[in-house]
Scaffold this motif. Structure first.
Motif, PDB file in Angstrom:
ATOM      1  N   SER A  47       0.812  -1.266   0.020  1.00 11.20           N
ATOM      2  CA  SER A  47       0.049  -0.010   0.043  1.00 11.20           C
ATOM      3  C   SER A  47       0.736   1.345   0.196  1.00 11.20           C
ATOM      4  O   SER A  47       0.199   2.488  -0.162  1.00 11.20           O
ATOM      5  N   SER A  48       2.095   1.278   0.296  1.00  9.65           N
ATOM      6  CA  SER A  48       2.726   2.361   0.411  1.00  9.65           C
ATOM      7  C   SER A  48       3.651   2.984  -0.538  1.00  9.65           C
ATOM      8  O   SER A  48       4.630   3.809  -0.412  1.00  9.65           O
ATOM      9  N   HIS A  49       3.585   2.402  -1.952  1.00 11.74           N
ATOM     10  CA  HIS A  49       4.390   3.046  -3.038  1.00 11.74           C
ATOM     11  C   HIS A  49       3.711   3.989  -3.852  1.00 11.74           C
ATOM     12  O   HIS A  49       2.575   4.192  -3.711  1.00 11.74           O
ATOM     13  N   ALA A 155       9.077   8.689   0.934  1.00 12.33           N
ATOM     14  CA  ALA A 155       8.926   8.903   2.322  1.00 12.33           C
ATOM     15  C   ALA A 155       9.227   7.587   2.938  1.00 12.33           C
ATOM     16  O   ALA A 155       9.755   7.651   4.222  1.00 12.33           O
ATOM     17  N   VAL A 156       8.767   6.379   2.555  1.00  9.92           N
ATOM     18  CA  VAL A 156       9.538   5.113   3.191  1.00  9.92           C
ATOM     19  C   VAL A 156      10.708   5.037   3.140  1.00  9.92           C
ATOM     20  O   VAL A 156      11.445   4.605   4.148  1.00  9.92           O
ATOM     21  N   CYS A 322      -1.857   0.191  -9.672  1.00 14.10           N
ATOM     22  CA  CYS A 322      -2.428  -0.652  -8.675  1.00 14.10           C
ATOM     23  C   CYS A 322      -1.951  -0.535  -7.410  1.00 14.10           C
ATOM     24  O   CYS A 322      -0.747  -0.093  -7.063  1.00 14.10           O
ATOM     25  N   CYS A 323      -2.846  -0.406  -6.182  1.00 14.98           N
ATOM     26  CA  CYS A 323      -2.543  -0.562  -4.839  1.00 14.98           C
ATOM     27  C   CYS A 323      -3.563  -1.530  -4.070  1.00 14.98           C
ATOM     28  O   CYS A 323      -4.667  -1.645  -4.260  1.00 14.98           O
ATOM     29  N   MET A 324      -3.006  -1.656  -2.739  1.00 14.95           N
ATOM     30  CA  MET A 324      -3.774  -2.656  -1.953  1.00 14.95           C
ATOM     31  C   MET A 324      -4.410  -1.443  -0.710  1.00 14.95           C
ATOM     32  O   MET A 324      -3.820  -0.905  -0.201  1.00 14.95           O
TER      33      MET A 324
END
Ligand SMILES: Cc1cc2nc3c(=O)[nH]c(=O)nc-3n(C[C@H](O)[C@H](O)[C@H](O)COP(=O)(O)OP(=O)(O)OC[C@H]3O[C@@H](n4cnc5c(N)ncnc54)[C@H](O)[C@@H]3O)c2cc1C
Length: 397
Positions: A47-49, A155-156, A322-324
């Protein structure tokens, strides 16, 4: 496990924004920290990309407002530590029917927390944005200065670099398969798919869309967390109008309420493209992804057409990514001790329900407090508890 290399004060499972910011917080506090990730660091399967997330102070649930304000501060503090920017300031614009409960609650919360804001009727919206946004006659807009864009992957990476700089050990391509109570020494033993075993005094589980699976394996508890695949859409701004929808052209981050929840960010990461997307997704197993749900596109096209005055091409998105999502039934986070035999040794942070990124730094602070002090300082945690699902149809055993 006699080797001190395998022993930690805290083991954090999952290196998305939540795990990485927690690792920064615990390492900074002098705890020997291990951050474990099942895939490559900065992968695109969770989820964080990606290139943009909205930060906004406008929440309909009052308990998120102080958390966002703390997060703004912590984002800026982390930026100062690393020496580059991940947060880009913009105004925030909310819009929706003038009787929409969420929108009215947002206005109430702006007043409650003294967030300067303007409530605007249709003609005032047209005037404020010089015709770039149009709303129906029975809608209102709410404008305030606490919006902005955060660069997620960057940020990650920032939190991982800061964690490492403060002494954390980072291990990627290492899938955690189990967490067991250590009945002899106390603490927990964390096992990995490659046969590794690590001892931790405490463990933090921040595994995003995999939360339901891992918590079930570890404790038998069935959290009502639903992984959903979603995508973000970028739309091409018509030639000659690009600057009008750019962050540099003072276009705001925005959310639209009512039957159909839409949100977006001004053109920044891909010049000439604006991100407009819907807060929805398709339930899926995060290990068996469809990679590209198709629903809701027609409504989204209609929204782009009506709101942006034909200045943005609404025929097809120029790009989809796409993302979760990891949804809870009430869309509130789950931040709690796992309890049971683990008591306060295992803390879980999940169910961020499509609005967690902005809160990454404050969630990291809260999870670190829970590890170090056994409680989250200054936060009313009942809204995020596992116990809130008890006596509902989602009844954890
Ligand atoms: C399209 C989209 C738009 C969004 N927009 C916004 C927005 O505008 N503003 C906002 O605030 N939020 C937004 N969000 C939500 C936000 O991105 C998420 O809430 C946040 O990224 C969740 O982070 P996480 O660390 O919990 O999960 P993740 O980033 O998925 O991290 C979990 C990590 O755990 C790892 N993992 C899982 N199982 C294991 C295991 N067994 N062993 C080791 N590692 C494991 C995974 O591989 C993953 O890397 C959006 C989300 C999406 C999908």
């Amino acid at each position: 496990m006699d080797n001190s290399d395998d022993q930690f004060d805290v083991i954090i499972v999952g290196a998305g924004v939540m795990g990485s910011s927690t690792a920064y917080q615990t390492a900074k506090r002098g705890l020997r920290t291990l951050l474990v990730e099942q895939f490559d660091l900065l992968h695109h399967r969770g989820s964080s990309h990606g290139e943009s997330r909205t930060i906004r102070a406008t929440y309909s649930k009052h308990y998120y407002c102080p958390l966002v304000m703390e997060s703004y501060h912590l984002w800026q503090q982390a930026e100062a530590q690393i020496g580059y920017k991940v947060y880009f300031k913009a105004h925030q614009f909310e819009m929706g029917p003038d009787d929409d409960d969420n929108l009215l609650a947002i206005v109430d919360n702006c007043r409650r927390y003294s967030v300067p804001h303007q409530v605007l009727r249709r003609h005032e919206v047209t005037e404020k944005f010089s015709g770039r946004i149009d709303i129906p006659d029975n809608w209102i807009g709410v404008s305030n200065e606490f919006g902005g864009v955060i660069k997620p992957t960057k940020a990650v990476a920032m939190f991982q670099a800061l964690a490492h700089k403060n002494g954390a050990v980072l291990r990627d391509n290492t899938k955690v398969t189990d967490i067991k109570k250590d009945n002899v020494r106390g603490g927990v033993v964390v096992s990995t798919a490659d046969g590794g075993r690590f001892w931790g005094k405490k463990c933090v589980v921040t595994v995003g869309a995999w939360m339901k699976k891992l918590v079930k394996t570890v404790s038998g508890l069935e959290l009502p967390i639903e992984p959903k695949e979603t995508y973000v859409c970028y739309w091409r701004i018509k030639e000659g109008h690009e600057e009008k929808y750019a962050i540099t052209g003072d276009f705001p981050t925005f959310s639209s309420h009512g039957k159909f929840h839409v949100f977006g960010t001004p053109a920044l990461e891909y010049p000439g493209l604006i991100k407009v997307t819907s807060h929805a997704g398709i339930p899926c197993d995060p290990d068996k992804r469809p990679w590209g749900p198709g629903e809701l596109l027609d409504s989204l096209k209609e929204w782009v057409k009506e709101r942006f005055q034909g200045l943005v091409d609404f025929s097809e998105p120029a790009m989809k990514q796409c993302c979760m999502y990891t949804m809870t039934p009430d869309e509130d986070f789950v931040i709690d001790f796992l309890g049971g035999e683990f008591e306060k040794d295992v803390v879980v942070g999940g169910g961020f329900s499509g609005h967690g990124f902005k809160m990454g730094p404050v969630v990291g602070r809260i999870l670190a407090d829970m590890v170090v002090d056994g409680e989250a300082n200054g936060v009313e945690m009942k809204y995020f508890s596992i116990a809130r699902f008890k006596d509902t149809q989602y009844c954890p055993n």
